[in-house]
Design a protein around this motif. Structure first.
Motif, PDB file in Angstrom:
ATOM      1  N   LEU A   9       0.832  -1.192   0.000  1.00 23.53           N
ATOM      2  CA  LEU A   9       0.000   0.000   0.000  1.00 23.53           C
ATOM      3  C   LEU A   9       0.877   1.256   0.000  1.00 23.53           C
ATOM      4  O   LEU A   9       2.021   1.218   0.448  1.00 23.53           O
ATOM      5  N   PRO A  10       0.342   2.370  -0.496  1.00 25.87           N
ATOM      6  CA  PRO A  10       1.097   3.633  -0.424  1.00 25.87           C
ATOM      7  C   PRO A  10       1.424   3.945   1.032  1.00 25.87           C
ATOM      8  O   PRO A  10       0.645   3.610   1.943  1.00 25.87           O
ATOM      9  N   ASP A  11       2.537   4.581   1.269  1.00 29.60           N
ATOM     10  CA  ASP A  11       2.972   4.871   2.640  1.00 29.60           C
ATOM     11  C   ASP A  11       1.950   5.672   3.430  1.00 29.60           C
ATOM     12  O   ASP A  11       1.784   5.462   4.636  1.00 29.60           O
ATOM     13  N   ASN A  12       1.246   6.587   2.755  1.00 32.96           N
ATOM     14  CA  ASN A  12       0.286   7.414   3.478  1.00 32.96           C
ATOM     15  C   ASN A  12      -0.988   6.659   3.855  1.00 32.96           C
ATOM     16  O   ASN A  12      -1.871   7.205   4.522  1.00 32.96           O
ATOM     17  N   MET A  13      -1.080   5.387   3.445  1.00 29.84           N
ATOM     18  CA  MET A  13      -2.227   4.563   3.829  1.00 29.84           C
ATOM     19  C   MET A  13      -1.866   3.520   4.878  1.00 29.84           C
ATOM     20  O   MET A  13      -2.757   2.936   5.496  1.00 29.84           O
ATOM     21  N   TYR A  79      -6.265   3.389  -3.745  1.00 33.71           N
ATOM     22  CA  TYR A  79      -4.827   3.568  -3.459  1.00 33.71           C
ATOM     23  C   TYR A  79      -4.317   4.966  -3.820  1.00 33.71           C
ATOM     24  O   TYR A  79      -3.121   5.166  -4.008  1.00 33.71           O
ATOM     25  N   GLY A  80      -5.244   5.920  -3.955  1.00 35.53           N
ATOM     26  CA  GLY A  80      -4.833   7.290  -4.249  1.00 35.53           C
ATOM     27  C   GLY A  80      -4.571   7.547  -5.716  1.00 35.53           C
ATOM     28  O   GLY A  80      -4.043   8.606  -6.079  1.00 35.53           O
ATOM     29  N   ALA A 158      -8.722   5.160   4.644  1.00 36.45           N
ATOM     30  CA  ALA A 158      -9.207   3.788   4.501  1.00 36.45           C
ATOM     31  C   ALA A 158     -10.221   3.665   3.370  1.00 36.45           C
ATOM     32  O   ALA A 158     -10.401   2.584   2.800  1.00 36.45           O
ATOM     33  N   THR A 159     -10.887   4.769   3.036  1.00 31.51           N
ATOM     34  CA  THR A 159     -11.865   4.723   1.949  1.00 31.51           C
ATOM     35  C   THR A 159     -11.198   4.490   0.597  1.00 31.51           C
ATOM     36  O   THR A 159     -11.872   4.151  -0.373  1.00 31.51           O
TER      37      THR A 159
END
Length: 251
Positions: A9-13, A79-80, A158-159
């Motif tokens: 996952l992306p770091d900000n998640m 995932y942004g 989380a969305t």
């Protein structure tokens, strides 16, 4: 629909507040796969069935105002990832450059045909293309523009574990969002500070309680909500607030 491994996952998640939602979804990977198959099959079938409607709406939009038939805007999904959403144009050309990103009641940028399309959510129909491409799903958190996603709290991230959706429980509860923002001095600020956090509570709750059957129910409830958008008197709207109590906003 494949859920990435946590480490991918992306770091900000990769936050503790996101992990509990991830763990819940990870246990339901088969349901997520069924959801994706359902999305593709139904989206293609619906597009074929509504092809004549596409043509009629396209002609009406071109006759009503200058500009393209489709409105495309960068939004954020799973995932942004940034993508361009498809919608029938309901406002004057380049409306996003001459006003707020959110539309309030009686927004002068909305065209006559656009007003009708928005009432019955027909402007959302082209998102069938986004569903087939995998950027969206029938049910999921509505895709926000980048500037609003930048305001997300850690938990709100989380969305983004799932693709954005055409409809959701939050969409049903806030189907008359435009009127809620009608009296705001700053529409963008009111949306970020008041409406968005309340909508996110519904979105997070839906992710935590995700089930394929539950999403089918949400789709049916959306259709019913659109049909019942106006009360019988025709001069006021029924709006659900965060406490799920009804109040009226005069037209």
């Amino acid at each position: 629909m494949i859920l990435r491994k946590w480490e991918d996952l992306p770091d900000n998640m990769k936050k503790d507040s996101v992990k509990k939602y991830y763990d819940s979804l990870y246990k339901k990977r088969l349901s997520l796969l069924v959801k994706r198959i359902f999305d593709v099959v139904i989206a293609i079938f619906t597009f074929i069935m509504l092809s004549p409607v596409f043509i009629i709406i396209s002609i009406a939009i071109k006759m009503d105002s200058k500009g393209p038939v489709m409105f495309r805007q960068v939004r954020v999904t799973q995932y942004g990832k940034q993508f361009k959403i498809f919608k029938f144009r309901t406002m004057v050309n380049n409306a996003d450059k001459i006003g707020a990103q959110i539309t309030a009641k009686n927004d002068i940028r909305v065209t006559k045909v656009g007003n009708i399309l928005r009432k019955f959510r027909l402007d959302e129909v082209p998102q069938l293309f986004n569903i087939v491409s995998g950027d969206m799903s029938f049910v999921g958190t509505r895709p926000e523009v980048v500037r609003y996603v930048d305001k997300y709290t850690d938990e709100m991230m989380a969305t983004l574990l799932l693709p954005a959706g055409v409809t959701s429980e939050a969409s049903i509860q806030y189907k008359n969002e435009e009127q809620l923002l009608a009296n705001a001095d700053d529409v963008d600020e009111a949306y970020v500070n008041d409406v968005l956090p309340k909508k996110m509570k519904y979105n997070l709750r839906s992710i935590d309680a995700f089930s394929f059957l539950g999403e089918i129910k949400t789709m049916f409830r959306t259709v019913i909500a659109v049909i019942n958008s106006y009360d019988k008197s025709g001069d006021s709207f029924m709006v659900v607030n965060s406490d799920r109590k009804f109040h009226r906003i005069n037209d």
